[in-house]
Motif scaffolding. Sequence first.
Motif, PDB file in Angstrom:
ATOM      1  N   ARG A 145       0.980  -1.474   0.178  1.00  0.00           N
ATOM      2  CA  ARG A 145       0.159   0.262   0.253  1.00  0.00           C
ATOM      3  C   ARG A 145       1.239   0.856  -0.129  1.00  0.00           C
ATOM      4  O   ARG A 145       1.001   1.608   1.084  1.00  0.00           O
ATOM      5  N   VAL A 146       1.563   1.961  -1.396  1.00  0.00           N
ATOM      6  CA  VAL A 146       2.341   2.725  -1.141  1.00  0.00           C
ATOM      7  C   VAL A 146       2.142   3.831  -0.659  1.00  0.00           C
ATOM      8  O   VAL A 146       2.869   4.780   0.019  1.00  0.00           O
ATOM      9  N   ASP A 147      -0.011   4.392  -0.938  1.00  0.00           N
ATOM     10  CA  ASP A 147       0.459   5.528  -0.113  1.00  0.00           C
ATOM     11  C   ASP A 147      -0.322   5.512   1.223  1.00  0.00           C
ATOM     12  O   ASP A 147       1.224   6.535   1.650  1.00  0.00           O
ATOM     13  N   GLU A 148      -0.147   4.892   2.262  1.00  0.00           N
ATOM     14  CA  GLU A 148      -0.262   4.962   3.372  1.00  0.00           C
ATOM     15  C   GLU A 148       1.042   4.595   3.724  1.00  0.00           C
ATOM     16  O   GLU A 148       1.005   5.274   4.754  1.00  0.00           O
ATOM     17  N   ILE A 149       1.712   3.813   3.218  1.00  0.00           N
ATOM     18  CA  ILE A 149       2.896   3.546   3.421  1.00  0.00           C
ATOM     19  C   ILE A 149       3.987   4.495   3.534  1.00  0.00           C
ATOM     20  O   ILE A 149       4.670   5.123   4.594  1.00  0.00           O
ATOM     21  N   ARG A 150       3.733   5.410   2.616  1.00  0.00           N
ATOM     22  CA  ARG A 150       4.930   6.692   2.059  1.00  0.00           C
ATOM     23  C   ARG A 150       4.369   7.917   3.024  1.00  0.00           C
ATOM     24  O   ARG A 150       5.401   8.233   3.259  1.00  0.00           O
ATOM     25  N   ALA A 151       2.642   7.898   3.550  1.00  0.00           N
ATOM     26  CA  ALA A 151       2.434   9.259   4.326  1.00  0.00           C
ATOM     27  C   ALA A 151       2.784   8.660   5.643  1.00  0.00           C
ATOM     28  O   ALA A 151       3.523   9.654   6.258  1.00  0.00           O
ATOM     29  N   ILE A 152       2.707   7.711   6.197  1.00  0.00           N
ATOM     30  CA  ILE A 152       3.869   7.510   7.638  1.00  0.00           C
ATOM     31  C   ILE A 152       5.680   7.626   6.753  1.00  0.00           C
ATOM     32  O   ILE A 152       6.021   8.490   8.268  1.00  0.00           O
ATOM     33  N   SER A 153       5.599   7.124   6.075  1.00  0.00           N
ATOM     34  CA  SER A 153       7.404   7.680   5.499  1.00  0.00           C
ATOM     35  C   SER A 153       8.043   8.495   6.110  1.00  0.00           C
ATOM     36  O   SER A 153       8.743   9.504   6.553  1.00  0.00           O
ATOM     37  N   CYS A 154       6.876   9.836   5.702  1.00  0.00           N
ATOM     38  CA  CYS A 154       6.992  11.182   5.185  1.00  0.00           C
ATOM     39  C   CYS A 154       6.933  11.673   6.576  1.00  0.00           C
ATOM     40  O   CYS A 154       7.585  12.318   7.238  1.00  0.00           O
ATOM     41  N   LYS A 155       5.928  11.321   7.476  1.00  0.00           N
ATOM     42  CA  LYS A 155       5.595  12.231   7.967  1.00  0.00           C
ATOM     43  C   LYS A 155       6.250  11.977   9.736  1.00  0.00           C
ATOM     44  O   LYS A 155       7.044  13.137  10.429  1.00  0.00           O
ATOM     45  N   TYR A 156       7.093  10.709   9.201  1.00  0.00           N
ATOM     46  CA  TYR A 156       8.129  11.094  10.621  1.00  0.00           C
ATOM     47  C   TYR A 156       9.407  10.831  10.063  1.00  0.00           C
ATOM     48  O   TYR A 156      10.733   9.978  10.520  1.00  0.00           O
ATOM     49  N   GLU A 157       9.757  11.494   8.652  1.00  0.00           N
ATOM     50  CA  GLU A 157      11.388  10.895   8.185  1.00  0.00           C
ATOM     51  C   GLU A 157      11.881   9.907   8.226  1.00  0.00           C
ATOM     52  O   GLU A 157      12.826  10.313   8.520  1.00  0.00           O
ATOM     53  N   ILE A 158      11.326   9.052   8.089  1.00  0.00           N
ATOM     54  CA  ILE A 158      12.133   7.297   7.595  1.00  0.00           C
ATOM     55  C   ILE A 158      12.368   6.887   6.695  1.00  0.00           C
ATOM     56  O   ILE A 158      10.658   6.660   6.099  1.00  0.00           O
ATOM     57  N   PRO A 159      12.670   6.997   6.011  1.00  0.00           N
ATOM     58  CA  PRO A 159      13.173   6.225   4.590  1.00  0.00           C
ATOM     59  C   PRO A 159      12.544   5.017   3.848  1.00  0.00           C
ATOM     60  O   PRO A 159      12.733   4.321   5.138  1.00  0.00           O
ATOM     61  N   ILE A 160      12.347   4.785   3.721  1.00  0.00           N
ATOM     62  CA  ILE A 160      11.518   3.208   2.298  1.00  0.00           C
ATOM     63  C   ILE A 160      12.456   2.935   1.247  1.00  0.00           C
ATOM     64  O   ILE A 160      12.956   3.463   0.519  1.00  0.00           O
ATOM     65  N   LEU A 161      12.994   1.612   1.729  1.00  0.00           N
ATOM     66  CA  LEU A 161      14.127   0.589   0.797  1.00  0.00           C
ATOM     67  C   LEU A 161      12.814  -0.360   0.707  1.00  0.00           C
ATOM     68  O   LEU A 161      12.623  -1.464   1.257  1.00  0.00           O
ATOM     69  N   GLU A 162      12.643  -0.357  -1.217  1.00  0.00           N
ATOM     70  CA  GLU A 162      11.591  -0.750  -1.573  1.00  0.00           C
ATOM     71  C   GLU A 162      11.988  -2.318  -2.147  1.00  0.00           C
ATOM     72  O   GLU A 162      12.889  -2.197  -2.534  1.00  0.00           O
ATOM     73  N   ASP A 163      11.900  -3.462  -1.264  1.00  0.00           N
ATOM     74  CA  ASP A 163      12.177  -4.427  -1.527  1.00  0.00           C
ATOM     75  C   ASP A 163      11.318  -5.124  -2.524  1.00  0.00           C
ATOM     76  O   ASP A 163      10.373  -5.600  -2.226  1.00  0.00           O
ATOM     77  N   SER A 164      11.853  -4.919  -3.518  1.00  0.00           N
ATOM     78  CA  SER A 164      10.701  -5.401  -5.309  1.00  0.00           C
ATOM     79  C   SER A 164      11.642  -6.658  -5.270  1.00  0.00           C
ATOM     80  O   SER A 164      11.245  -6.459  -7.581  1.00  0.00           O
ATOM     81  N   ALA A 165      12.401  -7.449  -5.036  1.00  0.00           N
ATOM     82  CA  ALA A 165      12.382  -8.582  -5.445  1.00  0.00           C
ATOM     83  C   ALA A 165      11.813  -9.492  -6.175  1.00  0.00           C
ATOM     84  O   ALA A 165      12.483  -9.533  -7.185  1.00  0.00           O
TER      85      ALA A 165
END
Length: 385
Positions: A145-165
């Motif tokens: 759920r990209v929008d939801e996860i990114r919103a939380i990432s931005c809110k708390y300023e924690i970067p996403i390492l996207e595992d697209s294996a």
Amino acid sequence: MKKKRIYISEAHKGGRELFYIQEVFKDNWIATEGPNIVGFESDLENYLQEEVHVGALNSGTAALHLGLILLGVKSGDEVICQTMTFSASANPIVYLGATPIFIDSEVETLNMCPVALEKAIVHRILLGKKPKAIIAVHLYGMPFRVDEIRAISCKYEIPILEDSAEALGSSYKGKKCGTLGEIGILSFNGNKIITTSGGGVIVTKTLEQKSKAIFLATQARDEAPHYQHSQIGYNYRMSNICAGIGRGQMEVLDNHVILRREMHDFYVNLFENIDGVLVFNEPSADFFSNFWLTAILVDETKNGGITREILRAALEAENIESRPLWKPMHLQPVFEGYPYYGAKVAETLFENGLCLPSGSNLSDEDRERISKTIQVVFKKEIKNS
């Protein structure tokens, strides 16, 4: 005579792999540098259709390790990780001496639950241990759920390492998986949507990040006429031979995605009249999955007592490979005792979920064997695709 093995996912040749490999031997580029590496990286950058930079490595695990380093993860840090995934998502956290914080799944995508994620972040911050990164996985090719996860990432300023294996060819709202986090990774293991026999790439947003990753992947050799090293490096670069396989595979990638999605449709049709079997599908038009693996959930209370394990054993008896969904990381002996946030969604998915043969090279005969075996198990006349 024993029936031919039907694998859950195997390498599917079909492009001009040998052409690119022969070029390697003709020009004697048998090394971890050469035109195929440059070409493969360029092919992927063009395919991903974003302003990204791709660095070819010898595994997706290596890409995750370097991605964490680029995000500044060090010994003593904490890194959030999806619990329902392969161990390669979590192992690099421990390589660095950091602590994995595992997060439960949500039922529609099988991926990281945004609610549990935010609860975990809030609690870790209260403990004075703000996580350094979030490893979010596109499980079996289904975007999280990209929008939801990114919103939380931005809110708390924690970067996403996207595992697209598992998600090359998948997309969310038209954007390719691998480009949706601060850093992304792809895998080309032998069972993936395309393969380089073994390999992976790191996907960065800046050329500086890619250059740093390649520097670390080639033993961190300083600029000098002699061999000089000011920091620890790794032997992670992809070989020019493997990159040649990748270049040939890129020519058939789109067709492989089409064929995997057709296998998923086959199973949707196959289980249409079976009670108690759910074929996991895209939650909405925002999600486009390559359906690297088709996954089902079996509810024995609705189908006369047929469990996931009964179905798996019946398929195995016919020499048809299937396997349970990933056993959650927080239940693995090696990760016992690490923090976990959520309920028992991932645990229930593991207990009742099954991945079915999904390869892009499965034949009509293979599908017929799969269909007949499932019909016997459920004693149903199932509509064939």
